[in-house]
Design an enzyme around this catalytic site. Structure first.
Site, PDB file in Angstrom:
ATOM      1  N   VAL A 167       0.809  -1.218   0.000  1.00  0.00           N
ATOM      2  CA  VAL A 167       0.000   0.000   0.000  1.00  0.00           C
ATOM      3  C   VAL A 167       0.846   1.274   0.000  1.00  0.00           C
ATOM      4  CG1 VAL A 167      -0.238   0.269   2.519  1.00  0.00           C
ATOM      5  CG2 VAL A 167      -2.137   0.921   1.013  1.00  0.00           C
ATOM      6  N   TYR A 168       2.130   1.174   0.348  1.00  0.00           N
ATOM      7  CA  TYR A 168       2.972   2.366   0.367  1.00  0.00           C
ATOM      8  C   TYR A 168       3.136   2.906  -1.060  1.00  0.00           C
ATOM      9  CZ  TYR A 168       4.417   0.884   5.105  1.00  0.00           C
ATOM     10  OH  TYR A 168       4.439   0.499   6.417  1.00  0.00           O
ATOM     11  N   SER A 169       2.580   4.085  -1.291  1.00  0.00           N
ATOM     12  CA  SER A 169       2.596   4.707  -2.619  1.00  0.00           C
ATOM     13  C   SER A 169       2.075   3.754  -3.692  1.00  0.00           C
ATOM     14  CB  SER A 169       4.012   5.208  -2.977  1.00  0.00           C
ATOM     15  OG  SER A 169       4.380   6.271  -2.126  1.00  0.00           O
ATOM     16  N   ARG A 170       1.088   2.926  -3.277  1.00  0.00           N
ATOM     17  CA  ARG A 170       0.401   1.990  -4.176  1.00  0.00           C
ATOM     18  C   ARG A 170       1.415   1.158  -4.979  1.00  0.00           C
ATOM     19  NH1 ARG A 170      -5.082   1.978  -5.865  1.00  0.00           N
ATOM     20  NH2 ARG A 170      -5.504   3.123  -3.949  1.00  0.00           N
TER      21      ARG A 170
END
Length: 343
Positions: free
Chosen positions: A60-63
């Site tokens: 989920v970090y920066s998708r």
């Protein structure tokens, strides 16, 4: 670099881990940082030179961009280091693009492997508890990832005590892989982890990997009594995973008063002291440190290879003490029934 055993597993991890939520800076992570490949590569090399060989990220970090950048930054060194990533939170608009279902976990793991450009993940976390999916389904899917060789160890993050205990019980019932670690929020500013999750970790031999050990920068030295909250700080930029309502600024300022005293006594920074205090707590395997710049990273790496004295630890304990909620305040009244382990 000191290494500690991760829970009841045979894996040893460094006491400091580099968190990479600052890599990328897109899709809701603009306030966290915007580290790109070149600087990320230099940070990885700095860490490796210091003996820090565990790197933590999440889909989920920066998708997904954080994973991509990390994959490029560690290229050529994969066999010398450990990678931790996570899944559960939303990765798209489709209803099945979130959660801990077998459908989502298998797809999420395969996608992370591609972005990281690797054939295995060393520590794979469920980023949060999915109350809509049977725990058996989640753990059976994770077991298949372990037996296929795509994942070495499984862990969880942000679980309640009963979430983790029930998961452990189900794994033991079926002989499946067991969560060896729990990635948790814990800092001098917020010590609720001690009420239930730490005793559970001690009892069940679950290693703790601490995220945001500096309370999203609040314990970094810029927040003090009678001075404005810094406009260039992580909180003001919207990069804090810790809500304002969880922060008692009066307690923060009291903690900072003691940290300033100890900084004068030790010659260490308040951030280094805050990290060192955590490393002396039970169950702590590693602290996930983030850094927007190489200089911040170098400073955080100096939090180890020395220890606060017991008297200094006690002063921080007293300054950071917070009122327990029920049933913990009730249990604390009956010392004869409590564990002799003090922390």
């Amino acid at each position: 670099m000191e290494y500690r055993q991760l829970g009841a597993s045979g894996l040893y991890v460094p006491v400091l881990t580099l968190g990479t939520a600052t890599f990328g800076g897109t899709n809701g992570f603009e306030g966290w940082g915007s580290t790109q490949v070149d600087e990320a590569t230099r940070m990885v090399n700095l860490c490796m030179d210091a003996g820090l060989n565990l790197f933590d990220t999440a889909d989920v970090y920066s998708r997904g961009l954080s994973e991509e950048i990390l994959g490029k930054a560690v290229k050529g060194q994969r066999d010398k280091l450990l990678i931790s990533t996570k899944a559960t939170f939303r990765m798209g608009n489709d209803r099945n693009q979130l959660g801990s279902s077998r459908f989502h976990i298998i797809k999420a793991c395969e996608d992370s492997l591609k972005r990281l450009d690797t054939d295995h993940i060393d520590i794979y976390h469920m980023h949060g508890f999915d109350a809509n999916t049977p725990i058996e389904e989640t753990l059976h899917a994770l077991e298949s990832l372990v037996t296929s060789g795509k994942v070495r160890y499984i862990a969880c993050s942000n679980f309640s005590g009963w979430h983790l205990m029930k998961s452990i019980s189900i794994s033991e019932r079926y002989g499946w892989s067991r969560y060896v670690a729990h990635q948790v929020y814990y800092s001098l500013l917020n010590r609720e982890f001690e009420w239930e999750l730490m005793p559970l970790g001690i009892d069940q031999k679950i290693g703790s990997l601490v995220w945001s050990p500096l309370a999203a920068g609040r314990l970094g030295g810029k927040y003090r009594r009678n001075q404005p909250i810094p406009s260039d700080g992580r909180v003001a930029r919207g990069g804090s995973p810790i809500p304002e309502e969880a922060t008692s600024y009066e307690r923060l300022y009291n903690i900072m008063d003691v940290l300033d005293e100890l900084a004068n006594e030790t010659g260490k920074s308040v951030a280094q002291i805050s990290l060192n205090w955590l490393l002396q707590r039970p169950t702590i395997s590693s602290l996930v440190i983030g850094a927007r710049t190489e200089e911040q990273l170098k400073q955080n790496l100096e939090a180890i290879n020395w220890n606060l004295t017991p008297e200094q630890v006690k002063r921080l304990d007293n300054a950071s003490q917070q009122q327990s909620i029920y049933p913990y305040w009730h249990q604390a009244q009956f010392e004869e029934l409590n564990s002799q382990l003090q922390f």
